[in-house]
Design an enzyme around this catalytic site. Structure first.
Site, PDB file in Angstrom:
ATOM      1  N   SER A 206      85.928  46.186  34.334  1.00 23.05           N
ATOM      2  CA  SER A 206      87.226  45.537  34.188  1.00 23.05           C
ATOM      3  C   SER A 206      88.337  46.477  34.656  1.00 23.05           C
ATOM      4  CB  SER A 206      87.418  45.064  32.747  1.00 23.05           C
ATOM      5  OG  SER A 206      88.516  44.197  32.630  1.00 23.05           O
ATOM      6  N   GLU A 329      83.295  34.925  34.614  1.00 17.97           N
ATOM      7  CA  GLU A 329      84.256  35.927  34.127  1.00 17.97           C
ATOM      8  C   GLU A 329      85.295  35.352  33.163  1.00 17.97           C
ATOM      9  OE1 GLU A 329      84.217  39.109  34.620  1.00 17.97           O
ATOM     10  OE2 GLU A 329      83.239  39.550  36.530  1.00 17.97           O
ATOM     11  N   HIS A 430      83.040  37.665  31.099  1.00 11.02           N
ATOM     12  CA  HIS A 430      83.581  38.991  31.345  1.00 11.02           C
ATOM     13  C   HIS A 430      83.037  39.970  30.312  1.00 11.02           C
ATOM     14  CE1 HIS A 430      86.442  41.659  33.241  1.00 11.02           C
ATOM     15  NE2 HIS A 430      86.980  41.984  32.072  1.00 11.02           N
TER      16      HIS A 430
END
Length: 526
Positions: A206, A329, A430
């Site tokens: 990330s 995600e 995610h």
């Protein structure tokens, strides 16, 4: 962080059995965790407080005797939230520039130095810490004999809010400066822990992966790492100085300081800074979907221009790269109702309008071509898909295309999800690859991952992922060497991608329709 130093007259038995390493600032004492030696919160820089609060990191103050590095120190000041679960026992403070080290225990005198993996945690540039349980490096060390380093660095207003427009006391990109200081510490000290300073892999997820893609284009980081892994990088979330100056002025308003008194931020109570930053970090993406308040910024120094442009110009560092995204995600942001990503049709449309406004040179039909790839854009499902691709998938592909023109690159897509995560409509959301990479399942309170089964499959997938990541760190090629599917390098002509699932598959150009719609010209905020 208070230095705990043990003199020669106390704790003899425990000191004799505990692992001790000598750094340039002094000796550090850790502890054994099974067959792995562990050190927590070794300073790589001095406490950045007072006049140093918004300055580049400086060398740590040396100490005598052995510093006790068995407990976590202060974590970077931040506004706690549900998106990034942090142990409530951890304390915040500005003495947060430290690293954790995990290394094989009792290495033979003749043993070769081991590959080093340096982890940059995620959290939207404003949350998280290297002390989170999911980032414990023990299983990576046990499985691959590497040395793992977890980096703690400044976040939010202190690390990624560019306040340089307020005066000379404020330096932009401090979080990146901290990471470079940590990599310099690795270069100068990791041999004392059995690591090879000539074989360093930097990896992150990330915003941590966004830092990786930024560092891949930063002249100051050249030579400090030799391979890179970027897991779900928001590679185009880097902003220009004009926009950063506007955010800085808004931050002053929230903290109730006129511009002429901006220097008072150096002595302002840290709680006041954190509170104002917390409001700002929510306010910006709510008012302008797709934008973050805190992110790397083009400063003409550490980042000479946008990293995406540096990649396109062939100016990224010549180090092998693994890069990829997760299939779903955006689902996690919908689940937590986080404003960080636009997950509704209205928010996605606002994001597209803002991108078009940022790029007046872009033909109007370009946005129409992009939206044509999402026939269900008026639904939540379509909005989630668009958000995923705009923030993570297409930026990763643009980076891979450009980097692969001069250096070996591998692309993956993480599709694996347990039955519970599928039922909860999270899927391969995610950050869901993190426990597979570190082998650390069950680090969350009331972790629902295996409520409907799937543990055996997940462990098998995790084993393959860990072996590929470890092979890449050691040899520069992600070959699991265990009969797993061969993973060919990524080439722009074929866009060969490894789909990681119950069974791994290699597919050429799995996102072909997206490429056709988005094109190869980078689209992002400026």
């Amino acid at each position: 962080m208070t230095a705990h130093v043990v003199g020669a007259e106390s704790g003899v038995a425990s000191r004799e059995s505990a692992p001790v390493a000598r750094t340039t600032a002094g000796a550090v004492r850790g502890f054994h965790d099974g067959s792995v030696n562990v050190w927590r919160s070794i300073p790589y820089a001095a406490e950045p407080s007072g006049p140093r609060r918004f300055a580049r990191p400086e060398q740590p103050v040396p100490w005598g005797g052995e510093r006790d590095c068995t407990e976590f120190g202060e974590i970077a000041p931040q506004t706690m939230g549900t998106m990034v679960p942090v142990d409530s026992g951890l304390r915040m403070g500005e003495d947060c520039l430290w690293v954790n080290v995990w290394a094989p225990g009792s290495p033979a005198v003749t043993e070769e130095p081991r590959p080093v993996m340096v982890w940059l945690h995620g959290g939207a540039y404003c949350l998280g810490t290297a002390a989170q349980g999911i980032y414990d490096g023990r299983k990576l060390v046990e499985t691959g004999g590497v040395v793992v380093v977890g980096v703690n660095y400044r976040l939010g207003a202190l690390g990624f809010l560019d306040l340089s427009a307020l005066g000379p006391d404020f330096v932009p990109n401090l979080g990146l400066h901290d990471q470079i200081a940590a990599l310099e510490w690795v270069r100068d000290n990791i041999a004392a822990f059995g690591g090879d300073p000539g074989n360093v892999t930097v990896f992150g997820e990330s915003s941590g992966a966004g830092c990786v893609t930024s560092l891949l284009t930063a002249p100051a980081s050249a030579g400090l790492f030799h391979r890179a892994i970027a897991q779900s990088p928001p590679a185009t979330t880097v902003f220009g100085p004009e926009r950063a100056a506007g955010v800085a002025r808004r931050f002053l308003e929230l903290i109730d300081l006129p511009l002429i008194r901006a220097q008072e931020l150096l002595e302002c109570p840290i709680e006041r800074i954190v509170d104002a930053a917390g409001i700002l970090l929510d306010e910006v993406p709510m008012q302008s979907p797709g934008r973050l308040a805190a992110a790397p910024v083009v400063d003409g120094d550490l980042l000479p221009t946008y990293p995406a442009d540096r990649f396109q110009q062939g100016r990224s560092h010549r180090v092998p790269l693994m890069i990829g995204t997760n299939r779903d995600e955006a689902s996690l942001f919908r689940l937590f109702r986080s404003p960080i990503m636009p997950v509704t049709p209205d928010a996605v449309n606002a994001m597209l309008n803002a991108v078009a406004a940022d790029h007046p040179e872009m033909p109007p039909e370009r946005i129409a071509e992009i939206t044509s790839a999402y026939p269900d854009l008026s639904t939540t499902r379509g909005a989630l898909a668009m958000s995923t691709d705009a923030a993570f998938r297409m930026p990763s592909h643009w980076v891979a295309d450009a980097h692969s023109r001069h250096t070996r690159t591998w692309m993956y897509r993480f599709d694996q999800a347990t039955p519970m995560l599928k039922a909860a409509r999270v899927g391969a959301g995610h950050a869901t690859e993190l426990p597979y990479v570190f082998g650390n399942f069950g680090t969350l309170n009331h972790d629902p991952t295996f409520w409907l089964g799937g543990r055996k499959t997940a462990m098998e997938v995790s084993g393959r992922v860990m072996r590929r990541w470890l092979a890449f760190a050691e040899h520069g090629v992600p070959a699991a060497l265990d009969g797993s599917k061969h993973w060919p390098p990524y080439r722009e002509a074929t866009r060969t991608t490894l789909l990681i699932d119950d069974t791994d598959r290699v597919v050429d150009d799995p996102d072909h329709n997206l490429y056709t719609a988005w094109g190869d010209q980078v689209v992002g905020f400026s």
